[in-house]
Design a protein around this motif. Sequence first.
Motif, short mmCIF file in Angstrom:
data_model
loop_
_atom_site.label_atom_id
_atom_site.label_comp_id
_atom_site.label_asym_id
_atom_site.label_seq_id
_atom_site.Cartn_x
_atom_site.Cartn_y
_atom_site.Cartn_z
N THR A 1 24.33 102.00 8.60
CA THR A 1 22.88 102.02 8.80
C THR A 1 22.11 102.48 7.56
OG1 THR A 1 22.88 104.27 9.70
CG2 THR A 1 23.11 102.44 11.27
N ARG A 2 22.80 103.07 6.59
CA ARG A 2 22.11 103.57 5.40
C ARG A 2 22.52 102.83 4.13
NH1 ARG A 2 20.35 108.79 4.84
NH2 ARG A 2 19.52 107.96 2.93
N LEU A 3 23.79 102.89 3.78
CA LEU A 3 24.20 102.30 2.50
C LEU A 3 24.16 100.77 2.53
CD1 LEU A 3 25.04 102.83 -0.38
CD2 LEU A 3 27.41 102.97 0.38
N VAL A 4 24.73 100.17 3.55
CA VAL A 4 24.79 98.70 3.60
C VAL A 4 23.40 98.07 3.55
CG1 VAL A 4 25.50 96.71 4.99
CG2 VAL A 4 27.07 98.64 4.68
N PRO A 5 22.44 98.49 4.39
CA PRO A 5 21.10 97.88 4.30
C PRO A 5 20.41 98.12 2.96
CG PRO A 5 21.34 99.09 6.36
CD PRO A 5 22.53 99.43 5.52
N SER A 6 20.61 99.30 2.39
CA SER A 6 19.98 99.61 1.11
C SER A 6 20.49 98.67 0.02
CB SER A 6 20.24 101.06 0.73
OG SER A 6 19.49 101.41 -0.41
N VAL A 7 21.78 98.45 0.00
CA VAL A 7 22.38 97.53 -0.99
C VAL A 7 21.83 96.12 -0.78
CG1 VAL A 7 24.55 96.42 -1.67
CG2 VAL A 7 24.45 98.90 -1.41
N LYS A 8 21.70 95.70 0.46
CA LYS A 8 21.21 94.35 0.75
C LYS A 8 19.74 94.17 0.38
CE LYS A 8 24.49 93.12 4.34
NZ LYS A 8 24.75 92.90 5.76
N ASN A 9 18.94 95.23 0.53
CA ASN A 9 17.50 95.14 0.24
C ASN A 9 17.15 95.31 -1.24
OD1 ASN A 9 16.63 94.68 2.88
ND2 ASN A 9 16.65 96.86 3.35
N ALA A 10 18.10 95.76 -2.03
CA ALA A 10 17.83 96.03 -3.44
C ALA A 10 17.94 94.76 -4.28
CB ALA A 10 18.79 97.08 -3.96
N GLU B 1 7.80 97.71 -1.80
CA GLU B 1 7.52 97.50 -0.38
C GLU B 1 8.69 97.88 0.53
OE1 GLU B 1 4.73 95.39 -2.79
OE2 GLU B 1 6.91 95.13 -2.72
N VAL B 2 9.90 97.89 -0.01
CA VAL B 2 11.08 98.27 0.77
C VAL B 2 10.93 99.70 1.32
CG1 VAL B 2 13.56 98.82 0.55
CG2 VAL B 2 12.67 96.68 -0.37
N TYR B 3 10.15 100.52 0.62
CA TYR B 3 10.02 101.93 0.98
C TYR B 3 8.88 102.20 1.96
CZ TYR B 3 13.67 102.64 -2.34
OH TYR B 3 14.88 102.58 -2.99
N SER B 4 8.40 101.15 2.59
CA SER B 4 7.46 101.30 3.69
C SER B 4 8.03 100.48 4.84
CB SER B 4 6.08 100.79 3.30
OG SER B 4 5.18 100.95 4.38
N ASN B 5 8.59 101.19 5.84
CA ASN B 5 9.26 100.50 6.93
C ASN B 5 9.03 101.25 8.24
OD1 ASN B 5 11.25 102.65 7.04
ND2 ASN B 5 12.20 101.70 5.24
N SER B 6 9.72 100.86 9.27
CA SER B 6 9.51 101.47 10.59
C SER B 6 9.94 102.94 10.63
CB SER B 6 10.25 100.68 11.66
OG SER B 6 11.63 100.68 11.39
N PHE B 7 10.82 103.35 9.73
CA PHE B 7 11.26 104.74 9.68
C PHE B 7 10.20 105.63 9.05
CE2 PHE B 7 13.78 108.19 7.62
CZ PHE B 7 14.26 108.80 8.77
N ALA B 8 9.68 105.19 7.89
CA ALA B 8 8.69 106.01 7.17
C ALA B 8 8.10 105.21 6.02
CB ALA B 8 9.36 107.26 6.61
N THR B 9 6.96 105.70 5.52
CA THR B 9 6.43 105.24 4.24
C THR B 9 6.75 106.35 3.26
OG1 THR B 9 4.71 103.92 5.27
CG2 THR B 9 4.36 104.56 2.97
N PHE B 10 7.60 106.03 2.29
CA PHE B 10 8.18 107.05 1.43
C PHE B 10 7.27 107.51 0.30
CE2 PHE B 10 11.69 105.44 3.78
CZ PHE B 10 12.59 106.49 3.87
#
Length: 179
Positions: free
Chosen positions: A45-54, A80-89
């Motif tokens: 849920t953390r590393l795999v999606p981050s790699v895919k979105n980069a 824009e990747v850093y604004s999502n349903s979890f948070a806006t970073f």
Amino acid sequence: MNLIYEVISEEKIEYCRDLCNELMAFQKSKAHITPELFDSMNFDTRLVPSVKNAIHNYIVIVKDADKIVGYVYANISPKEVYSNSFATFFDLSSVEKQNVGCLSQFYIKEKYRKYGVGSILFKMSMNWLKQFDDVDDYFIYVSNGNEDALEFYKRKGFTVSHDILDGFITVLRSNQEFK
């Protein structure tokens, strides 16, 4: 101790599975603000999606003989990747260029801390991040309770920008040279 630093491709991120899951458990053990948020955080849920979105990924593992004892993951991603349903970073308008650099995950087994491993991984990551001309802003996100990490990054030239999720994460930022 015979430590070897190895840059690995995205296709080999599975090497980081156990340490990434250890990192999430470590962060939960340190957290004093909503530690239960870590319950759903893991490699998948953390590393795999981050790699895919980069756009670009940089992964370094540290081995002692054939045992992986640490890793760092940095990336270049659209802001824009850093604004999502979890948070806006961060405030997207505060970043002029389209992409940002992020030191996203960083973990060293406790037995291997205090030997300069962190400084080496940090320097490797920052050197990699600095090669991209389309990036001026660099971010690191530190979970609450992880004061050692927070102080480490501050010593390396990052400054606290703000907190998000009611203090669950401290956002550090730099657009300068790193130490």
